[in-house]
Design an enzyme around this catalytic site. Structure first.
Site, PDB file in Angstrom:
ATOM      1  N   HIS A 258       0.813  -1.218   0.000  1.00  0.00           N
ATOM      2  CA  HIS A 258       0.000   0.000   0.000  1.00  0.00           C
ATOM      3  C   HIS A 258       0.846   1.267   0.000  1.00  0.00           C
ATOM      4  CE1 HIS A 258      -3.852   1.730  -0.074  1.00  0.00           C
ATOM      5  NE2 HIS A 258      -4.480   0.853   0.706  1.00  0.00           N
ATOM      6  N   ARG A 259       2.138   1.159   0.242  1.00  0.00           N
ATOM      7  CA  ARG A 259       2.996   2.344   0.163  1.00  0.00           C
ATOM      8  C   ARG A 259       3.109   2.846  -1.271  1.00  0.00           C
ATOM      9  NH1 ARG A 259       8.409   0.107   2.794  1.00  0.00           N
ATOM     10  NH2 ARG A 259       7.847  -1.529   1.283  1.00  0.00           N
TER      11      ARG A 259
END
Length: 477
Positions: free
Chosen positions: A450-451
């Site tokens: 998700h980064r």
């Protein structure tokens, strides 16, 4: 020879920091010629043989089999027999380990093989010049097979373990399909035939010890052991008899192998430091299965058969080109994008999981992908992969459908940003033209970092993937 030559643990690849000595091919005092395998070294991903570049005499073995040491460690010493033992001992005590902290290249890599030995006085045996994996060499030695007469099926005609097995069973190595056809006509038990097909043993001409001379599993296992292709697992002891309410008897702890330690380290770090999220889609497969059947039926004899996994690799490559935000590496400082899709495909082997990389997948044809994926999977199981085969994957495909798994969540392989987990096919009812019919469906789950990858990007990637698979002519090139 007036010099003493060190043999140090080699550095294969940027990430290698240590290795395990698994098998010494020479003993102290042995003299060998150029090209002879000196020792097998296992890293966290591969087993490679350190070969002698020139002939010489092995004077000292400093690291025993089974011991793990850092890159650059002095593991052996080559020296002429005329040099006395005292001089060799002084050399060993004064030796400074190689600094392996730099990035290796072909021009600057530390020396790992005998460099100062004299030129050999006699030409090497033909088999010593044959390209073969360490497992193939050991199988040939155990089975009395001359490697010079074995046709290699690996990349660059390298001899693989299965090639040795077929040569040991008699004659040239048939394809797996031909072997299964030959074995099908032999009087053998089903489990014996299955084991023979998996290990590459030809049943024709084998003497059976079962009822009415039927070949048993024991017969095939004995043949595989004789050929050096299989070893019988140690029996599991029941331990001492205890009361029914007593604790279970614990066996001795088995230390992690180098590969398993690497898996533990990488996946623990991945789950602890990477914010995983998971997105799943169901994909209809009937059109793809029909197309695959037609391609394989129309193929030339001997051409690589295209598998479902080959279609999935191609679809992933094209989907990554359409959504480059998924085709990235992620570190603590930023995101690196790539101009093509190099897809790592997960292969289960006896020591764990290994991920050889298929290069430039989106721009290759299905038959080319099929041939390369078969070669990579075979060499992975043979422990014949090179460091280059494992470098630089930008995305990973993990397919457990052949094991009957419906769906699963895979752990991201850092520094990649995503991995696709594919389950097995199942039949489900669907409304088709106003009526209920059944279709073949698989579930595909994208694990994403998700980064770097947002939910919408993951959903768009999976939508493209589904469209490509459900209209599979888009994958034919």
């Amino acid at each position: 020879m007036t010099e003493i030559t060190p043999i140090t643990l080699p550095k294969w690849g940027l990430e290698m920091s240590e290795g395990t000595v698994t098998n010494w091919h020479l003993a102290e005092g042995d003299t060998a010629e150029k090209g002879v395998d000196l020792v097998d070294v296992e890293t966290d991903k591969i087993v490679n043989a350190v070969e002698l570049e020139q002939g010489g005499t092995l004077r000292r073995i400093l690291v025993p089999e089974g011991e793990t040491v850092p890159v650059g460690t002095l593991i052996a010493v080559m020296a002429d027999p005329a040099i006395d033992d005292a001089a060799v001992e002084v050399f060993i005590s004064d030796f400074k380990p190689v600094d392996a902290s730099f990035d290796p290249s072909e021009d600057s890599a530390p020396e790992t093989k005998a460099q100062a030995a004299p030129e050999p006085q006699a030409a090497p045996e033909p088999a010593q010049n044959v390209k073969a994996t360490p497992l193939a060499r050991r199988a040939a030695e155990a089975g009395g097979v001359d490697l010079a007469g074995v046709k290699g099926s690996g990349r660059g005609n390298k001899v693989m373990k299965d090639d040795v097995a077929q040569a040991a069973a008699g004659g040239s190595a048939p394809s797996p399909e031909d072997l299964r056809a030959e074995n099908a006509g032999v009087h053998a038990s089903p489990i014996a035939r299955k084991f023979a097909n998996e290990t590459g043993i030809a049943l024709k001409g084998m003497t059976g010890t079962g009822r009415k001379d039927r070949i048993s599993l024991q017969d095939v296992q004995d043949a595989a052991i004789d050929a050096g292709l299989w070893s019988r697992p140690a029996p599991v002891g029941r331990g001492p008899v205890v009361a029914a309410d007593g604790p279970a008897s614990a066996g001795a702890e088995q230390p992690f192998t180098g590969m398993r330690k690497s898996i533990v380290k990488a996946l623990t770090a991945s789950k602890q430091t990477i914010p995983h999220f998971y997105t799943t889609v169901d994909i209809e497969m009937d059109a793809l299965m029909d197309l695959r059947r037609g391609i394989n039926d129309a193929g030339d004899e001997g051409a690589a058969k295209v598998s479902v996994n080959d279609f999935l690799l191609k679809a992933c490559g094209l989907a990554l080109e359409a959504h480059p935000a998924v085709n990235v590496h992620v570190t603590e400082t930023g995101v690196t994008s790539f101009d093509r899709a190099d897809i790592a495909m997960a292969v289960a082997i006896d020591a764990g999981l290994i991920t050889p990389v298929m290069r430039n997948v989106a721009n290759r044809g299905l038959r080319d992908i099929a041939a390369d994926s078969k070669d990579l999977a075979t060499r992975a199981r043979e422990r014949g992969l090179t460091a280059d085969d494992l470098k630089g994957g930008t995305f990973t495909l993990s397919n457990l459908g052949m094991f009957g798994v419906r769906t699963f969540d895979a752990i991201i392989n850092p520094p990649q940003a995503a991995i696709l987990a594919v389950g097995g096919p199942r039949r489900e009812p669907r409304e088709i033209d106003g009526e209920v019919g059944f279709v073949t469906v698989i579930s595909a789950t994208l694990s994403a970092d998700h980064r770097a990858v947002d939910g919408a990007v993951a959903a768009q990637f999976l939508a493209t993937l589904r469209t490509l698979i459900e209209t599979p002519m888009k994958l034919v090139s």
